[in-house]
Design an enzyme around this catalytic site. Structure first.
Site, PDB file in Angstrom:
ATOM      1  N   GLU A   1       0.826  -1.210   0.000  1.00  0.00           N
ATOM      2  CA  GLU A   1       0.000   0.000   0.000  1.00  0.00           C
ATOM      3  C   GLU A   1       0.861   1.261   0.000  1.00  0.00           C
ATOM      4  O   GLU A   1       0.886   2.016   0.971  1.00  0.00           O
ATOM      5  CB  GLU A   1      -0.938   0.001   1.208  1.00  0.00           C
ATOM      6  CG  GLU A   1      -1.905  -1.153   1.178  1.00  0.00           C
ATOM      7  CD  GLU A   1      -2.977  -1.111   2.263  1.00  0.00           C
ATOM      8  OE1 GLU A   1      -4.047  -1.664   2.064  1.00  0.00           O
ATOM      9  OE2 GLU A   1      -2.735  -0.510   3.328  1.00  0.00           O
TER      10      GLU A   1
ATOM     11  N   GLU B   1      -5.584  -8.257  -1.011  1.00  0.00           N
ATOM     12  CA  GLU B   1      -6.257  -8.097   0.284  1.00  0.00           C
ATOM     13  C   GLU B   1      -7.723  -7.795   0.040  1.00  0.00           C
ATOM     14  O   GLU B   1      -8.052  -6.920  -0.775  1.00  0.00           O
ATOM     15  CB  GLU B   1      -5.671  -6.932   1.102  1.00  0.00           C
ATOM     16  CG  GLU B   1      -4.319  -7.185   1.685  1.00  0.00           C
ATOM     17  CD  GLU B   1      -3.856  -6.064   2.609  1.00  0.00           C
ATOM     18  OE1 GLU B   1      -4.700  -5.408   3.255  1.00  0.00           O
ATOM     19  OE2 GLU B   1      -2.636  -5.842   2.669  1.00  0.00           O
TER      20      GLU B   1
HETATM   21  C1  BG6 Z   1      -4.385  -2.944   4.935  1.00  0.00           C
HETATM   22  C2  BG6 Z   1      -3.050  -3.427   5.387  1.00  0.00           C
HETATM   23  O1  BG6 Z   1      -4.356  -1.583   5.084  1.00  0.00           O
HETATM   24  O2  BG6 Z   1      -5.523  -3.323   5.633  1.00  0.00           O
HETATM   25  C3  BG6 Z   1      -3.064  -4.539   6.396  1.00  0.00           C
HETATM   26  O3  BG6 Z   1      -2.209  -3.733   4.311  1.00  0.00           O
HETATM   27  C4  BG6 Z   1      -4.229  -4.345   7.341  1.00  0.00           C
HETATM   28  O4  BG6 Z   1      -1.837  -4.548   7.047  1.00  0.00           O
HETATM   29  C5  BG6 Z   1      -5.514  -4.405   6.522  1.00  0.00           C
HETATM   30  O5  BG6 Z   1      -4.252  -5.211   8.402  1.00  0.00           O
HETATM   31  C6  BG6 Z   1      -6.794  -4.369   7.330  1.00  0.00           C
HETATM   32  O6  BG6 Z   1      -6.788  -3.286   8.191  1.00  0.00           O
HETATM   33  P1  BG6 Z   1      -7.041  -3.446   9.752  1.00  0.00           P
HETATM   34  O7  BG6 Z   1      -6.807  -2.110  10.279  1.00  0.00           O
HETATM   35  O8  BG6 Z   1      -8.436  -3.896   9.881  1.00  0.00           O
HETATM   36  O9  BG6 Z   1      -6.067  -4.443  10.222  1.00  0.00           O
END
Ligand code: BG6
Length: 481
Positions: free
Chosen positions: A185, A378
């Protein structure tokens, strides 16, 4: 095109799950690992100010709880975890390297053999099951020593240290790892600068100028990584990685539409450089307006031009919404930054809005813009789970979220013709939340017995979604029921 392809996904589609070292490994000082940025980011009320680079926390203290120190102890339990991924039928597993495990201080002359060996073992374990590792070189992770000594990515020297890291890992893992992402990211640096780039600000300095300069260093480093990878093994595929999601205009008022376009550009800007090989004209104009003079070295432009990425990877959790009208100001949380509340969407317990069609829209925008293959690395729902006495969770809410998103991506592939290489759900095993530091915000198919305070046995157990995702993979995305 056969009927099966219409129903499911192309042959060889890479199904899997994603994690990051900083959120799952733990063992924060074991195996000669040095302290990383994430190791000084506490849970609780100070977390956000530290992540923003506003609150200086260069060491750990006794008053705070630091979730990365143990995390889910993947460092000691990776065999058990990878066996579970294999049982689900994973074709790929996305993980990141902890830079400080390989170069404990970042500037060491020699890498740490124990750290390198650990990743060798992890990759071997994956390959044993036919799981292709997908590796993020840095995911919210900088050796703390480099923050203290040179101010991390604000310094050009970081490019050399990153280059050194890449030489070592590409040489070492050249026969084990084909898919690499240079920075997780990359746009996160602009929103959470300590997390994205190890930046801590001094009183009164021009923070924007520091952030853009650091971003330039990362872009140069990313291009160098691509260059090195191609020299060492031309079969390697290098991707950029964006915290993606299109901005919708709140209304059809041209001012709202314009604003949405501007916000999208702010987001795309860094991967525009990684994918197209040059700063877009709108970014150059923006620098001019803001009086920001990027320091470039001779050869930078050529390097960026000649070393663009092979594919575009991204995270997608939810769409975003914006309006030019200041009276429209009802906000909700999102990945790293807030967005306006969309009256057409429901939201998760953490306020992240749920918008499967937004994924198809985002995929089409990215594919139209870059004409390069995409990789969703993701996606998922962070939710509270209530396990029974055996650790089993009836997580239909998670299945519903994923099912609808997979349908949307299937449409993007089969109806719109987007070239998508794979899909890794975020946090395939429960891990520490990046934004909140909680364990309670769970994404996994595998439950990990640990709570927000760090208590629990760390025992792993399969949730309902575990069996569901196994079926999805088995049917190559044709059976989503
Ligand atoms: C993304 C990241 O921003 O979102 C991860 O690459 C992160 O590291 C994921 O865990 C989900 O966000 P969160 O804050 O719910 O863990």
């Amino acid at each position: 095109m056969s009927k099966d392809i219409i129903k499911g996904f192309p042959e060889g589609f890479l199904w899997g799950g994603a994690t990051a070292a900083n959120q799952c490994e733990g063992a924060y000082l074991e195996g000669n690992k040095g302290l990383s940025t994430i190791d000084v980011v506490p849970a609780g009320k100070d977390r956000f100010p530290v992540m923003l680079g506003k609150m200086k926390m260069l060491e750990c203290d006794n008053e705070h709880y630091y979730p990365s120190h143990e995390a889910i102890d993947f460092y000691h339990r990776y065999k058990e975890d990878i066996a579970l991924f294999a049982e689900m039928g994973f074709k790929t597993f996305r993980l990141s390297l902890s830079w400080a495990r390989i170069f404990p201080n970042g500037d060491d002359a020699q890498p740490n053999e124990e750290g390198l060996k650990f990743y060798d073992d992890v990759f071997d374990e994956c390959l044993k099951y036919g799981i292709e590792p997908l590796v993020t070189i840095t995911h919210f992770d900088v050796p703390m020593n480099l923050v203290k000594t040179i101010g991390s990515w604000r310094s050009r020297k970081m490019v050399d240290y990153y280059e050194r890291l890449c030489e070592v890992i590409f040489n070492r893992y050249k026969d084990k790892v084909k898919y690499w992402l240079t920075f997780n990211e990359i746009n996160m640096l602009l929103h959470l600068p300590f997390i994205g780039a190890g930046l801590v600000f001094e009183e009164g300095e021009n923070e924007e100028a520091v952030k853009y300069q650091a971003a330039h260093h990362q872009l140069v480093a990313s291009a160098k990584a691509t260059q090195i990878a191609r020299r060492i093994n031309p079969d390697m595929k290098i991707g950029c990685m964006l915290a993606a999601a299109n901005f919708y205009p709140y209304s059809c008022a041209p001012e709202d539409v314009w604003m949405a376009m501007e916000k999208d550009r702010e987001n795309y800007f860094l991967i525009d450089v990684q994918s197209r090989g040059e700063y877009p004209s709108y970014a150059k104009k923006m620098f001019e307006r803001k009086g920001i003079n990027l320091k470039m070295e001779e050869g930078d432009e050529e390097l960026l031009k000649n070393n663009t990425v092979d594919f575009i990877s991204f995270s997608y959790y939810s769409s975003r919404l914006t309006s030019a009208d200041p009276k429209i100001n009802l906000e909700t949380a999102g990945n790293a930054f807030k967005t306006l509340r969309n009256p057409h969407l429901k939201a998760s317990e953490w306020g992240w809005q749920i918008d499967p069609l937004g994924l198809r829209i985002t995929m089409n925008s990215l594919y139209d813009r870059y004409q390069k293959p995409l990789f969703i690395v993701e996606n998922g729902l962070g939710a509270t789970d209530s396990p029974d006495e055996n650790g089993y969770v009836e997580d239909d809410y998670r299945i519903d979220y994923l099912r609808e998103h997979i349908k949307a991506m299937r449409d993007a592939v089969n109806i719109d013709g987007v070239d998508l290489w794979g899909y890794t759900t975020w946090g395939c095993i429960d891990l520490v939340s990046a934004s909140t530091g909680e364990m309670k915000k769970r994404y996994g198919f595998i439950y990990v017995d640990k709570d927000n305070e760090g208590k629990g046995t760390l025992k792993r157990s399969k949730k309902k979604s575990f069996y569901w995702y196994k079926k999805v993979i088995e049917s190559n995305g044709a059976d989503l029921d």
